[in-house]
Write a protein that holds these residues in place. Sequence first.
Motif, mmCIF file in Angstrom:
data_model
loop_
_atom_site.group_PDB
_atom_site.id
_atom_site.type_symbol
_atom_site.label_atom_id
_atom_site.label_comp_id
_atom_site.label_asym_id
_atom_site.label_seq_id
_atom_site.Cartn_x
_atom_site.Cartn_y
_atom_site.Cartn_z
ATOM 1 N N VAL A 194 0.425 11.171 -3.564
ATOM 2 C CA VAL A 194 -0.532 10.287 -2.905
ATOM 3 C C VAL A 194 -0.121 10.197 -1.439
ATOM 4 O O VAL A 194 0.992 9.748 -1.129
ATOM 5 C CB VAL A 194 -0.531 8.878 -3.535
ATOM 6 N N PHE A 195 -0.995 10.642 -0.551
ATOM 7 C CA PHE A 195 -0.730 10.563 0.885
ATOM 8 C C PHE A 195 -1.360 9.283 1.430
ATOM 9 O O PHE A 195 -2.510 8.966 1.113
ATOM 10 C CB PHE A 195 -1.309 11.772 1.616
ATOM 11 N N SER A 196 -0.608 8.560 2.256
ATOM 12 C CA SER A 196 -1.120 7.278 2.727
ATOM 13 C C SER A 196 -0.555 6.934 4.099
ATOM 14 O O SER A 196 0.636 7.165 4.371
ATOM 15 C CB SER A 196 -0.761 6.168 1.738
ATOM 16 N N ASP A 197 -1.424 6.370 4.941
ATOM 17 C CA ASP A 197 -0.990 5.801 6.215
ATOM 18 C C ASP A 197 -0.271 4.490 5.910
ATOM 19 O O ASP A 197 -0.833 3.592 5.281
ATOM 20 C CB ASP A 197 -2.227 5.557 7.094
ATOM 21 N N HIS A 198 0.975 4.386 6.327
ATOM 22 C CA HIS A 198 1.758 3.177 6.038
ATOM 23 C C HIS A 198 2.783 2.972 7.139
ATOM 24 O O HIS A 198 3.470 3.904 7.549
ATOM 25 C CB HIS A 198 2.467 3.307 4.690
ATOM 26 N N SER A 199 2.884 1.733 7.623
ATOM 27 C CA SER A 199 3.838 1.383 8.667
ATOM 28 C C SER A 199 4.934 0.499 8.087
ATOM 29 O O SER A 199 4.653 -0.533 7.461
ATOM 30 C CB SER A 199 3.139 0.646 9.808
ATOM 31 N N LEU A 200 6.177 0.885 8.327
ATOM 32 C CA LEU A 200 7.298 0.053 7.906
ATOM 33 C C LEU A 200 7.394 -1.212 8.756
ATOM 34 O O LEU A 200 8.104 -2.149 8.390
ATOM 35 C CB LEU A 200 8.606 0.842 8.019
ATOM 36 N N VAL A 201 6.664 -1.234 9.869
ATOM 37 C CA VAL A 201 6.703 -2.376 10.778
ATOM 38 C C VAL A 201 5.783 -3.496 10.307
ATOM 39 O O VAL A 201 6.120 -4.673 10.398
ATOM 40 C CB VAL A 201 6.317 -1.936 12.206
ATOM 41 N N THR A 202 4.612 -3.133 9.785
ATOM 42 C CA THR A 202 3.589 -4.145 9.525
ATOM 43 C C THR A 202 3.075 -4.181 8.092
ATOM 44 O O THR A 202 2.467 -5.188 7.692
ATOM 45 C CB THR A 202 2.374 -3.915 10.454
ATOM 46 N N ASP A 203 3.270 -3.117 7.306
ATOM 47 C CA ASP A 203 2.640 -3.049 5.993
ATOM 48 C C ASP A 203 3.543 -3.577 4.888
ATOM 49 O O ASP A 203 4.734 -3.818 5.072
ATOM 50 C CB ASP A 203 2.188 -1.618 5.691
ATOM 51 N N ALA A 204 2.945 -3.720 3.701
ATOM 52 C CA ALA A 204 3.630 -4.352 2.573
ATOM 53 C C ALA A 204 4.332 -3.324 1.694
ATOM 54 O O ALA A 204 4.375 -2.130 2.001
ATOM 55 C CB ALA A 204 2.621 -5.161 1.754
ATOM 56 N N VAL A 205 4.844 -3.792 0.570
ATOM 57 C CA VAL A 205 5.669 -2.960 -0.303
ATOM 58 C C VAL A 205 4.814 -2.039 -1.175
ATOM 59 O O VAL A 205 3.642 -2.293 -1.427
ATOM 60 C CB VAL A 205 6.551 -3.826 -1.222
#
Length: 275
Positions: A194-205
């Motif tokens: 599963v490819f996903s845009d995700h930010s370790l700065v602002t997104d959840a677990v």
Amino acid sequence: MDADKIEDIEIRLLLEAIYRRYHYDFRNYAQASIRRRLRQARERMGFATFSALQDKLLHDPALAAKVLRFLTVQVSDFFRDPSYFKALREKVVPHLRTYPSLKVWIAGCSAGEELHSLTILFREEGLETRTLFYATDINSEALEAAERGIYPLERIKAFTENHRLSGGRSSLSDYYTTGYGGAVFDKSLRERVVFSDHSLVTDAVFSEMHLISCRNVMIYFDRALQDRAVGLFRDSLTRNGFLGLGSKESLRFSAHSADFADFVREEKIYQRRKA
């Protein structure tokens, strides 16, 4: 006010503008690194000042995408640091075999080199069909490259040697064909990804992960942001789940270090402690 102080103000305002306009948050990245990369962007794009770059960027999403490429590091290799993958194969995989199904998160997957390394390793160890892989990055172009799975032929020799040193059970050439001016890795390696845009700065677990591999990403964060990311990983892992970091990264000074035990210390592989 001297030029350096003015530049500091400009950079802070530019990062704030990127966050408010495009929702990418680099405000707590390590300042020396972010300054160096922004200078490269400004100079190559022909802007005399960061203020001029900011003015253009606010009104031109295409320019923002170009700046993002400078701010996100897209350098990796297949089986980079082979001893890390050998430790996963020999020390972590026996634990993972005990689960009927698995979830693996590659955080900051860049152009997919580490993702493909892990899917190949899991295939060779007989775990691929019971595993769901999550590959995330903040750079959409990097995610698209990872989904294509095409790499320059001149890089394949190094990839092949790394795979061998990692304890590979087959030839890397079993997993790709040549075409499109490069090595095209078998799309079956991405069927369970599963490819996903995700930010370790602002997104959840992401919940219930058995293995998280986030290597050479947190070295670009300041301490507060590193702590946020590690807390995110802790909350995403199952009890006794595993976290792999880069060779220059550590949990030693993290606010969450007590939540992890060294598992393979020399390879920066940690295990989440039981609650």
